[in-house]
Design a protein around this motif. Structure first.
Motif, PDB file in Angstrom:
ATOM      1  N   UNK A 144       1.061  -1.090  -0.356  1.00  0.00           N
ATOM      2  CA  UNK A 144      -0.269  -0.295  -0.144  1.00  0.00           C
ATOM      3  C   UNK A 144       0.696   1.078   0.185  1.00  0.00           C
ATOM      4  N   UNK A 145       2.021   1.278   0.560  1.00  0.00           N
ATOM      5  CA  UNK A 145       2.576   2.323   0.212  1.00  0.00           C
ATOM      6  C   UNK A 145       4.183   1.428  -0.670  1.00  0.00           C
ATOM      7  N   UNK A 146       3.962   2.271  -2.142  1.00  0.00           N
ATOM      8  CA  UNK A 146       4.934   1.770  -2.860  1.00  0.00           C
ATOM      9  C   UNK A 146       6.200   2.083  -2.636  1.00  0.00           C
ATOM     10  N   UNK A 147       6.762   3.152  -1.920  1.00  0.00           N
ATOM     11  CA  UNK A 147       8.632   2.971  -1.548  1.00  0.00           C
ATOM     12  C   UNK A 147       8.524   2.004  -0.376  1.00  0.00           C
ATOM     13  N   UNK A 148       7.399   1.228   0.057  1.00  0.00           N
ATOM     14  CA  UNK A 148       7.691   0.141   1.360  1.00  0.00           C
ATOM     15  C   UNK A 148       7.251  -1.592   0.830  1.00  0.00           C
ATOM     16  N   UNK A 149       8.190  -1.869   0.370  1.00  0.00           N
ATOM     17  CA  UNK A 149       7.937  -3.228   0.635  1.00  0.00           C
ATOM     18  C   UNK A 149       8.503  -3.845  -1.021  1.00  0.00           C
ATOM     19  N   UNK A 150       8.348  -5.342  -0.590  1.00  0.00           N
ATOM     20  CA  UNK A 150       8.653  -5.853  -2.534  1.00  0.00           C
ATOM     21  C   UNK A 150       7.891  -6.143  -2.838  1.00  0.00           C
ATOM     22  N   UNK A 151       7.769  -6.323  -4.534  1.00  0.00           N
ATOM     23  CA  UNK A 151       7.152  -6.427  -5.516  1.00  0.00           C
ATOM     24  C   UNK A 151       6.581  -7.962  -5.094  1.00  0.00           C
ATOM     25  N   UNK A 152       4.930  -7.784  -6.010  1.00  0.00           N
ATOM     26  CA  UNK A 152       4.253  -8.856  -5.957  1.00  0.00           C
ATOM     27  C   UNK A 152       4.640  -9.764  -6.469  1.00  0.00           C
ATOM     28  N   UNK A 153       3.746 -10.700  -6.515  1.00  0.00           N
ATOM     29  CA  UNK A 153       4.224 -12.372  -7.087  1.00  0.00           C
ATOM     30  C   UNK A 153       5.482 -13.006  -6.776  1.00  0.00           C
ATOM     31  N   UNK A 154       5.527 -12.512  -5.414  1.00  0.00           N
ATOM     32  CA  UNK A 154       6.809 -13.385  -4.578  1.00  0.00           C
ATOM     33  C   UNK A 154       6.327 -14.085  -4.145  1.00  0.00           C
ATOM     34  N   UNK A 155       7.066 -15.686  -4.546  1.00  0.00           N
ATOM     35  CA  UNK A 155       6.642 -16.833  -3.764  1.00  0.00           C
ATOM     36  C   UNK A 155       6.978 -16.826  -2.671  1.00  0.00           C
ATOM     37  N   UNK A 156       7.093 -17.370  -1.041  1.00  0.00           N
ATOM     38  CA  UNK A 156       7.967 -17.222   0.238  1.00  0.00           C
ATOM     39  C   UNK A 156       7.770 -18.122   0.928  1.00  0.00           C
ATOM     40  N   UNK A 157       8.698 -18.051   1.309  1.00  0.00           N
ATOM     41  CA  UNK A 157       9.034 -19.979   1.622  1.00  0.00           C
ATOM     42  C   UNK A 157       8.558 -19.762   2.736  1.00  0.00           C
ATOM     43  N   UNK A 158       8.165 -20.523   3.433  1.00  0.00           N
ATOM     44  CA  UNK A 158       6.734 -20.691   4.814  1.00  0.00           C
ATOM     45  C   UNK A 158       7.790 -21.382   5.939  1.00  0.00           C
ATOM     46  N   UNK A 159       9.299 -21.821   5.746  1.00  0.00           N
ATOM     47  CA  UNK A 159       9.842 -21.873   6.548  1.00  0.00           C
ATOM     48  C   UNK A 159      10.068 -20.610   7.351  1.00  0.00           C
TER      49      UNK A 159
END
Length: 259
Positions: A144-159
């Motif tokens: 929701x804040x473009x300058x804070x956070x990574x790009x979408x569609x990333x698959x995250x490691x649940x561990x």
């Protein structure tokens, strides 16, 4: 396709576009060379570009339709296709971001402009081992804040990470850091990231919260918030507002026939 558009596609879809571009280019060059050699009556040499053309066709199929999707079981691949289609051709993505923003505005005793949030959905993946599908998470909304956070569609490691902990525990989790040094240390020692992975994170945040998105009792995703202000969570979070936001997001996903 411009890089800015490719950058907003899921990684598997970007690789599919790249692979098809390379295959089409190789096929076009092979077809051109084949036609030139045939016109020159160099039939034996013409076999070489013909083979290149055939290999390019096979490679395009193998890379785009087999290798790129082997990480996901059929149900997950179908979910990702629905996500891409719905979130890029309808207003569902913007509605999800609006719902997250409304939730942040309901937090108490903090500066909403310093909080960024996103939605992760649960998706099963196939690890390199033969252990079968395991639950993971994919970031489906922009922060929701473009300058804070990574790009979408990333698959995250649940561990690893706070989001992974939320998925594993099926409960609200939070963490606070005094400074960058504590962040770097605990992200490795407590949350399982490598030092190299930590350096690629948004390191200006100091307070984090992850809340499970439940469809009845089953966790289907995670609402994720972080603030650059210290000690914001969990005090600022309104549990009623988090629940309302979760139900609103679920409704949007059902209307779009994503879930």
């Amino acid at each position: 396709m411009p890089p800015s558009i490719l950058g907003d596609l899921p990684r598997r879809q970007r690789y599919r576009v790249y692979a098809r571009f390379v295959a089409i280019l190789a096929g076009a060059l092979g077809a051109y060379a084949f036609s030139v050699l045939v016109q020159e009556n160099e039939y034996l040499w013409a076999v070489i570009p013909a083979v290149v053309l055939a290999l390019a066709t096979v490679a395009e199929f193998a890379v785009t339709d087999l290798l790129l999707d082997k990480r996901f079981p059929p149900e997950s691949a179908a979910l990702l296709d629905r996500l891409q289609q719905k979130l890029t051709t309808t207003n569902i993505h913007d509605a999800i971001v609006d719902s997250l923003n409304n939730c942040v505005r309901g937090f108490r005793g903090c500066d909403p402009s310093k909080i960024s949030s996103t939605l992760h959905l649960r998706v099963d993946v196939l690890p390199d081992s033969d252990s079968g599908a395991v639950p993971s998470l994919i970031q489906v909304s922009a922060y929701t804040r473009k300058s804070l956070g990574g790009r979408r569609w990333r698959v995250l490691n649940p561990a690893v990470g706070l989001v992974g902990r939320c998925l594993r525990l099926n409960d609200i989790v939070w963490v606070n850091f005094r400074d960058r040094s504590e962040y770097d240390h605990r992200m490795v020692s407590e949350f399982g990231f490598s030092s190299d992975e930590v350096q690629r994170h948004t390191t200006s945040a100091r307070s984090y919260l992850a809340s499970p998105l439940r469809d009845e009792k089953q966790i289907v995703g995670v609402l994720y918030f972080f603030s650059t202000e210290p000690q914001v969570f969990p005090v600022a979070a309104d549990l009623v507002e988090l629940e309302r936001t979760g139900q609103d997001v679920l409704r949007l996903l059902r209307v779009a026939r994503i879930l």
